[in-house]
Design an enzyme around this catalytic site. Sequence first.
Site, PDB file in Angstrom:
ATOM      1  N   GLY A  80      96.959 -25.119 -22.750  1.00  0.00           N
ATOM      2  CA  GLY A  80      95.905 -26.126 -22.819  1.00  0.00           C
ATOM      3  C   GLY A  80      95.632 -26.731 -24.185  1.00  0.00           C
TER       4      GLY A  80
ATOM      5  CD  GLU B  35     100.233 -18.062 -19.633  1.00  0.00           C
ATOM      6  OE1 GLU B  35     100.019 -19.136 -19.043  1.00  0.00           O
ATOM      7  OE2 GLU B  35     100.264 -16.981 -19.062  1.00  0.00           O
ATOM      8  N   PRO B  36     100.600 -21.363 -24.844  1.00  0.00           N
ATOM      9  CG  PRO B  36      99.837 -21.491 -27.015  1.00  0.00           C
ATOM     10  CD  PRO B  36     100.430 -20.540 -26.029  1.00  0.00           C
TER      11      PRO B  36
ATOM     12  NE  ARG C  81      99.816 -31.282 -23.168  1.00  0.00           N
ATOM     13  CZ  ARG C  81     100.150 -32.058 -22.134  1.00  0.00           C
ATOM     14  NH1 ARG C  81     100.743 -33.210 -22.345  1.00  0.00           N
ATOM     15  NH2 ARG C  81      99.872 -31.698 -20.902  1.00  0.00           N
TER      16      ARG C  81
ATOM     17  NE  ARG D 139     103.067 -35.880 -20.425  1.00  0.00           N
ATOM     18  CZ  ARG D 139     102.041 -36.446 -21.002  1.00  0.00           C
ATOM     19  NH1 ARG D 139     102.213 -37.455 -21.825  1.00  0.00           N
ATOM     20  NH2 ARG D 139     100.825 -36.009 -20.787  1.00  0.00           N
TER      21      ARG D 139
ATOM     22  CE1 TYR E 190     101.029 -35.671 -14.308  1.00  0.00           C
ATOM     23  CE2 TYR E 190     102.276 -35.873 -16.338  1.00  0.00           C
ATOM     24  CZ  TYR E 190     102.005 -35.198 -15.169  1.00  0.00           C
ATOM     25  OH  TYR E 190     102.700 -34.065 -14.866  1.00  0.00           O
TER      26      TYR E 190
ATOM     27  CB  CYS F 145     115.541 -50.837  -8.463  1.00  0.00           C
ATOM     28  SG  CYS F 145     117.124 -51.312  -9.118  1.00  0.00           S
TER      29      CYS F 145
HETATM   30  N1  LLP Z   1     100.591 -21.554 -18.540  1.00  0.00           N
HETATM   31  C1  LLP Z   1     100.674 -21.987 -17.272  1.00  0.00           C
HETATM   32  C2  LLP Z   1     100.509 -21.040 -16.171  1.00  0.00           C
HETATM   33  C3  LLP Z   1     100.913 -23.350 -17.021  1.00  0.00           C
HETATM   34  O1  LLP Z   1     100.981 -23.793 -15.766  1.00  0.00           O
HETATM   35  C4  LLP Z   1     101.070 -24.249 -18.110  1.00  0.00           C
HETATM   36  C5  LLP Z   1     101.292 -25.673 -17.868  1.00  0.00           C
HETATM   37  C6  LLP Z   1     101.002 -23.740 -19.417  1.00  0.00           C
HETATM   38  C7  LLP Z   1     100.748 -22.374 -19.589  1.00  0.00           C
HETATM   39  C8  LLP Z   1     101.189 -24.581 -20.639  1.00  0.00           C
HETATM   40  O2  LLP Z   1     100.172 -25.481 -20.788  1.00  0.00           O
HETATM   41  P1  LLP Z   1     100.049 -26.415 -22.106  1.00  0.00           P
HETATM   42  O3  LLP Z   1      99.861 -25.519 -23.314  1.00  0.00           O
HETATM   43  O4  LLP Z   1     101.267 -27.220 -22.228  1.00  0.00           O
HETATM   44  O5  LLP Z   1      98.828 -27.223 -21.837  1.00  0.00           O
HETATM   45  N2  LLP Z   1     103.238 -32.218 -16.782  1.00  0.00           N
HETATM   46  C9  LLP Z   1     101.916 -32.318 -17.365  1.00  0.00           C
HETATM   47  C10 LLP Z   1     101.412 -30.980 -17.830  1.00  0.00           C
HETATM   48  C11 LLP Z   1     101.399 -29.932 -16.732  1.00  0.00           C
HETATM   49  C12 LLP Z   1     100.953 -28.582 -17.216  1.00  0.00           C
HETATM   50  C13 LLP Z   1     101.451 -27.539 -16.287  1.00  0.00           C
HETATM   51  N3  LLP Z   1     101.146 -26.199 -16.710  1.00  0.00           N
HETATM   52  C14 LLP Z   1     101.973 -33.329 -18.517  1.00  0.00           C
HETATM   53  O6  LLP Z   1     103.026 -33.934 -18.735  1.00  0.00           O
HETATM   54  O7  LLP Z   1     100.955 -33.603 -19.159  1.00  0.00           O
END
Ligand code: LLP
Length: 422
Positions: free
Chosen positions: A234, A276-277, A279, A314, A318, A344
């Site tokens: 997140g 669990e980062p 992004r 993306r 989104y 297309c």
């Molecule tokens: N842990 C779990 C269980 C997850 O499902 C995710 C992402 C993460 C960690 C990592 O989250 P982050 O640190 O990246 O926020 N496709 C979307 C994002 C989907 C996120 C899915 N889960 C996008 O392009 O914005």
Amino acid sequence: MEMKNGNFYIGGIAVSELAAKYGTPTYVYDEQKIRANYRKVSETFRKYYPNFEMFYAVKSCNNPAIVNILRQEGAGADCASVNEILLAKSVGLEGEKVMFSGNFLSDDDIKQGLESGVIFNLDDVSLLPRLLKFGKPELLSFRVNPGYGKSNVGEYVTNAGPNAKFGIHPDKVIDAYRMAKEAGIKRFGAHMMTGSCITDAEYFPFVTGLLMDIIGKVSKELDINFEFVDLGGGLGIPYKPGEPALDLEKAAQLTAEMFKKKSEEYGMKPPQLKLEPARYFVGNAGWVIGTVHAIKESYRKIAGTDIGMNILVRPAFYGSYHHIYVDGKEDHARKPLGMSGQLCENTDFWVKDRELPEDLSEGDIVICENAGAYGFGMSYQYNGRLRPAEVLVNNGEAFLIRDREEFEDMIRHTHVPERLLS
Ligand code: LLP
């Protein structure tokens, strides 16, 4: 990425050189930037809560070279499927360095997940009897939906709260752990993943408080010792120039304070804190480079590039913003222009009325930033436009980490019945 005399460089290599050598479209990642991002989160959180560990969510960018960089830095892997577990194992991550947080798992997934010996994080109580049919894990975690989530990407990636499909309802969490304890499971953890891309520092302690209130009561009532609490991913990054960045220091400090306060309040032996980062590690360390193939003047002026929604979905999926730079033309006069990929589908016309160099022309190299997370991993082969190459740069050296797909990759695994060949 830096700009020198109007030209862009990633990890010390000119983007024009990368485009000439590897072709376009190509994903380019900067190894040092990934390492620096990891270290920043690790050092900041560890300062406020030393018993801290991170798992990289492999789904965001699953190239084994990238997973290896994060493994070398000390990260484990957060896996969404058995194949991601196999990927983690292939780079040497196993046992309690891997977290399996799958969703709506099949019996096969459960069986193979269990056999793989990684940490099982169950998304629902109903999975427990199914899991127990195949064996008893030593350590078990449940994914809790604490009733609230948010995301800068919007509802699409808000993974908790009443509209989310993930996690266990707060009222059912106690039943889940009770059943697990009665089944003889001895070691426990707890997990949540409430949303992706959040740049509001105060959000993190807030949801931590919600989760701790739920599992603190469980700990007291069932006399369960939580070895770890995993707050999910997140950590957000800004996508638009000028958008405020996450105050990581504040997020870490307030989250650790909330975590300690709630552990004490519920008399819990301080659990390990996991994150669990994804992004935050790879998002701003990856770019897609593309070529302008045509400039068309119809109802609007549109530059047609090879970066379509098949390459970076993306924006079409989104409505996400990805900034675009034009190599060698950043200081040229600008005009609102459109930019599109080659598919297309009109959703592929993903840049509308963006201030871009007005002399944009055929052959120009465009660079789309913040593409490292959920970029390549969400690419696909629609319209026979195949998946791009991936290149890793490190202090002036480039290395091809994934070949560009070829025609054979498009028809691989297909079968034509003999009767259709006459
Ligand atoms: N842990 C779990 C269980 C997850 O499902 C995710 C992402 C993460 C960690 C990592 O989250 P982050 O640190 O990246 O926020 N496709 C979307 C994002 C989907 C996120 C899915 N889960 C996008 O392009 O914005």
